[in-house]
Enzyme design. Structure first.
Site, PDB file in Angstrom:
ATOM      1  N   ARG A  15       0.841  -1.202   0.000  1.00 24.07           N
ATOM      2  CA  ARG A  15       0.000   0.000   0.000  1.00 24.07           C
ATOM      3  C   ARG A  15       0.876   1.252   0.000  1.00 24.07           C
ATOM      4  O   ARG A  15       2.077   1.188   0.254  1.00 24.07           O
ATOM      5  CB  ARG A  15      -0.905   0.015   1.246  1.00 24.07           C
ATOM      6  N   LYS A  75       2.159   1.646   7.268  1.00 26.89           N
ATOM      7  CA  LYS A  75       2.499   0.782   8.404  1.00 26.89           C
ATOM      8  C   LYS A  75       3.372   1.502   9.418  1.00 26.89           C
ATOM      9  O   LYS A  75       3.988   2.531   9.120  1.00 26.89           O
ATOM     10  CB  LYS A  75       3.272  -0.443   7.906  1.00 26.89           C
ATOM     11  N   TYR A  94      -0.322   4.170  10.837  1.00 30.44           N
ATOM     12  CA  TYR A  94      -0.648   3.171  11.854  1.00 30.44           C
ATOM     13  C   TYR A  94       0.600   2.962  12.701  1.00 30.44           C
ATOM     14  O   TYR A  94       1.705   2.828  12.156  1.00 30.44           O
ATOM     15  CB  TYR A  94      -0.986   1.815  11.207  1.00 30.44           C
ATOM     16  N   HIS A  96       0.189   1.158  16.244  1.00 30.05           N
ATOM     17  CA  HIS A  96      -0.077   0.021  17.143  1.00 30.05           C
ATOM     18  C   HIS A  96       0.988  -0.059  18.235  1.00 30.05           C
ATOM     19  O   HIS A  96       1.588  -1.114  18.475  1.00 30.05           O
ATOM     20  CB  HIS A  96      -0.154  -1.295  16.339  1.00 30.05           C
ATOM     21  N   GLU A 118      -4.859   4.357  14.181  1.00 26.53           N
ATOM     22  CA  GLU A 118      -5.767   3.437  14.869  1.00 26.53           C
ATOM     23  C   GLU A 118      -6.442   4.036  16.090  1.00 26.53           C
ATOM     24  O   GLU A 118      -7.414   3.477  16.595  1.00 26.53           O
ATOM     25  CB  GLU A 118      -5.054   2.131  15.251  1.00 26.53           C
ATOM     26  N   ALA A 268     -10.523 -12.471  12.831  1.00 29.34           N
ATOM     27  CA  ALA A 268     -10.124 -11.911  14.133  1.00 29.34           C
ATOM     28  C   ALA A 268      -8.752 -12.402  14.591  1.00 29.34           C
ATOM     29  O   ALA A 268      -8.368 -12.200  15.741  1.00 29.34           O
ATOM     30  CB  ALA A 268     -11.179 -12.245  15.189  1.00 29.34           C
ATOM     31  N   ASP A 270      -5.941 -11.232  14.199  1.00 27.06           N
ATOM     32  CA  ASP A 270      -5.050 -10.181  14.719  1.00 27.06           C
ATOM     33  C   ASP A 270      -5.319  -9.872  16.187  1.00 27.06           C
ATOM     34  O   ASP A 270      -4.543  -9.175  16.830  1.00 27.06           O
ATOM     35  CB  ASP A 270      -5.130  -8.913  13.858  1.00 27.06           C
TER      36      ASP A 270
HETATM   37  N1  NAD Z   1      -7.136 -10.264   9.503  1.00 23.13           N
HETATM   38  C1  NAD Z   1      -7.215  -9.051   9.006  1.00 23.13           C
HETATM   39  O1  NAD Z   1      -6.548  -8.712   8.036  1.00 23.13           O
HETATM   40  C2  NAD Z   1      -8.157  -8.058   9.630  1.00 23.13           C
HETATM   41  C3  NAD Z   1      -8.495  -6.876   8.954  1.00 23.13           C
HETATM   42  C4  NAD Z   1      -9.423  -6.008   9.545  1.00 23.13           C
HETATM   43  C5  NAD Z   1      -9.995  -6.337  10.781  1.00 23.13           C
HETATM   44  N2  NAD Z   1      -9.625  -7.478  11.422  1.00 23.13           N
HETATM   45  C6  NAD Z   1     -10.198  -7.903  12.722  1.00 23.13           C
HETATM   46  O2  NAD Z   1     -11.531  -8.379  12.548  1.00 23.13           O
HETATM   47  C7  NAD Z   1     -12.183  -8.363  13.824  1.00 23.13           C
HETATM   48  C8  NAD Z   1     -13.582  -7.765  13.686  1.00 23.13           C
HETATM   49  O3  NAD Z   1     -13.473  -6.373  13.383  1.00 23.13           O
HETATM   50  P1  NAD Z   1     -14.751  -5.433  13.208  1.00 23.13           P
HETATM   51  O4  NAD Z   1     -14.235  -4.144  12.675  1.00 23.13           O
HETATM   52  O5  NAD Z   1     -15.824  -6.140  12.470  1.00 23.13           O
HETATM   53  O6  NAD Z   1     -15.212  -5.234  14.728  1.00 23.13           O
HETATM   54  P2  NAD Z   1     -16.642  -4.687  15.222  1.00 23.13           P
HETATM   55  O7  NAD Z   1     -16.415  -4.126  16.576  1.00 23.13           O
HETATM   56  O8  NAD Z   1     -17.264  -3.832  14.175  1.00 23.13           O
HETATM   57  O9  NAD Z   1     -17.560  -6.001  15.340  1.00 23.13           O
HETATM   58  C9  NAD Z   1     -17.326  -7.009  16.283  1.00 23.13           C
HETATM   59  C10 NAD Z   1     -18.656  -7.680  16.611  1.00 23.13           C
HETATM   60  O10 NAD Z   1     -18.388  -8.844  17.390  1.00 23.13           O
HETATM   61  C11 NAD Z   1     -19.503  -8.993  18.261  1.00 23.13           C
HETATM   62  N3  NAD Z   1     -19.185  -9.959  19.321  1.00 23.13           N
HETATM   63  C12 NAD Z   1     -18.420  -9.795  20.440  1.00 23.13           C
HETATM   64  N4  NAD Z   1     -18.396 -10.943  21.146  1.00 23.13           N
HETATM   65  C13 NAD Z   1     -19.135 -11.857  20.455  1.00 23.13           C
HETATM   66  C14 NAD Z   1     -19.513 -13.216  20.666  1.00 23.13           C
HETATM   67  N5  NAD Z   1     -19.100 -13.893  21.744  1.00 23.13           N
HETATM   68  N6  NAD Z   1     -20.285 -13.818  19.736  1.00 23.13           N
HETATM   69  C15 NAD Z   1     -20.695 -13.165  18.640  1.00 23.13           C
HETATM   70  N7  NAD Z   1     -20.405 -11.872  18.391  1.00 23.13           N
HETATM   71  C16 NAD Z   1     -19.648 -11.233  19.290  1.00 23.13           C
HETATM   72  C17 NAD Z   1     -19.763  -7.570  18.740  1.00 23.13           C
HETATM   73  O11 NAD Z   1     -21.062  -7.445  19.304  1.00 23.13           O
HETATM   74  C18 NAD Z   1     -19.609  -6.789  17.428  1.00 23.13           C
HETATM   75  O12 NAD Z   1     -20.845  -6.647  16.750  1.00 23.13           O
HETATM   76  C19 NAD Z   1     -11.241  -7.562  14.732  1.00 23.13           C
HETATM   77  O13 NAD Z   1     -10.484  -8.458  15.511  1.00 23.13           O
HETATM   78  C20 NAD Z   1     -10.345  -6.839  13.762  1.00 23.13           C
HETATM   79  O14 NAD Z   1      -9.092  -6.484  14.341  1.00 23.13           O
HETATM   80  C21 NAD Z   1      -8.716  -8.332  10.863  1.00 23.13           C
END
Ligand code: NAD
Length: 370
Positions: A15, A75, A94, A96, A118, A268, A270
């Site tokens: 990026r 980054k 970012y 972190h 962030e 999730a 990360d």
């Molecule tokens: N791997 C990657 O490249 C990448 C990229 C972007 C985001 N992410 C990660 O993705 C994850 C989700 O991000 P987001 O922006 O959607 O977060 P968000 O806060 O918008 O949504 C999270 C949801 O999880 C729900 N939740 C919490 N505990 C729960 C449970 N026990 N059962 C069911 N639902 C539950 C919450 O109510 C909320 O609606 C984060 O960990 C984020 O860091 C990873």
């Protein structure tokens, strides 16, 4: 202001922090923009495109850091960049910090002003510079999941949307936030039979209102999850408990209840992952198999689609970068609390509580500066 855009040098990062269109906007506001040669290449933007909108190209990363009053990046700086960052230089990227002590200490030592994407935060507590990457990862999770359901990639060999006369695949999405919602839209668009689970009833009500008929909602509970995994083909992990490790919603013993070739995509990852068997993978080797269940858990999913990710990120960062360039960081942060909350380290002082707590460092309240 003099703005510098270095080429990202972190492994596999394609990026870039400003597109030619972003440069044009900053030029329109009267700023000088230096871009390192080939900085946009990985995202599909050639040096000539930057030149044509008035950017000045510099051959080396040292030149860019040497000239700029504000560095705009993607980054967190890596070790090779620490020594390039100067006293009083504004670095907008970012960081972190809380997960990286050497970086925190290096930035304290540099006496630069570090404004972290962030932690820029809106009044409703949303994080506008994290949302675009969740949107990318959410949409991509289905694209990847559909691919790994194919037989040659060790999946069940089921087509997400089915065909006339054959049922579509069943997709289960844990967490109905940004990632989960975008995943559900993609899966539904491809014709899958989708269920979103969340703990928040208001969120489930909202999703039930806006989603098409092939998306159902279900309260998240261990009982419901155990029932669902028996006949779902693709399971997306998209939960987040802010500031905490993800809860392990699918445990190792549950894998034996899944059908061979089921695909788990843990977005999730990360935050530690919401499946017990999740371990971080890379785009070089995105998957591994345990008990005939395919696991995909790439920690930087947006990195595979740098063109889209760069545009999504810069759409969100540019308005803030313009404010910082027009007013300088002090006035911009005084006038915009969202930006103010992005300040983490100022001239050797840690001004973000979670960062000082993470490493037991002295905390300086922001009002000493603004
Ligand atoms: N791997 C990657 O490249 C990448 C990229 C972007 C985001 N992410 C990660 O993705 C994850 C989700 O991000 P987001 O922006 O959607 O977060 P968000 O806060 O918008 O949504 C999270 C949801 O999880 C729900 N939740 C919490 N505990 C729960 C449970 N026990 N059962 C069911 N639902 C539950 C919450 O109510 C909320 O609606 C984060 O960990 C984020 O860091 C990873």
């Amino acid at each position: 202001m003099i703005i510098g855009v270095p080429k990202e040098i972190k492994n596999n990062e394609n990026r870039v922090a400003l597109t030619p269109s972003g440069v044009k906007e900053l030029k329109r506001h009267g700023h000088q923009v230096f871009v390192q040669a080939t900085a946009g290449e990985g995202s599909g933007f050639a040096d000539d495109e930057y030149k044509s909108v008035g950017a000045e190209l510099l051959p080396t990363i040292e030149d860019v850091y040497g000239k700029a009053e504000m560095i705009v990046k993607v980054k967190e700086p890596i070790e090779a960049e620490y020594k390039l960052i100067k006293e009083d230089q504004l670095v907008f990227t970012y960081f972190h910090f809380a997960s990286h002590e050497p970086l925190t200490k290096a930035m304290i030592e540099s006496k630069a002003v570090c404004l972290a994407y962030e932690t820029v935060e809106k009044a409703d507590r949303s994080l506008p510079l994290l949302v675009p990457m969740s949107e990318v990862a959410g949409r991509m999770s289905i694209q990847q999941g559909a691919k790994y359901l194919e037989k040659p990639l060790k999946g069940r060999g089921i087509l997400l949307g089915g065909v006339p006369g054959v049922r579509p695949a069943k997709v289960m999405i844990l967490g109905g936030g940004i990632v989960g919602t975008e995943a559900a839209k993609m899966a539904a668009g491809m014709g899958a039979d989708v269920t979103i689970l969340d703990l928040s009833l208001p969120r489930l009500r909202y999703l039930d209102d806006v989603m098409p008929a092939n998306v159902k909602t279900l309260m998240s509970s261990e009982y419901n999850i155990r029932e669902m995994i028996k006949d779902h083909d693709l399971i997306i992990g998209a939960v987040l408990i802010p500031g905490a490790k993800a809860p392990k919603l699918i445990t190792r013993d549950m894998l034996k209840d899944m059908r061979p070739g089921t695909v788990l995509v843990d977005v999730a990852v990360d935050q530690g992952g919401c499946f017990e068997t999740t371990k971080p993978t890379t785009h070089q080797e995105p998957t591994y198999i345990i008990d005939d269940v395919v696991h995909y858990s790439v920690a930087n999913m947006p990195g595979a689609v740098p063109y889209t990710s760069t545009l999504a990120l810069t759409n969100a960062t540019l308005p803030y970068a313009i404010q910082l360039a027009n007013k300088g960081w002090k006035t911009a942060c005084k006038e915009n609390n969202e930006l103010r909350l992005g300040l983490n380290v100022i001239k050797g002082d840690v001004v973000y509580k979670a960062v000082s707590d993470a490493f037991d460092l002295p905390f300086t309240p922001l009002d000493q500066y603004i």
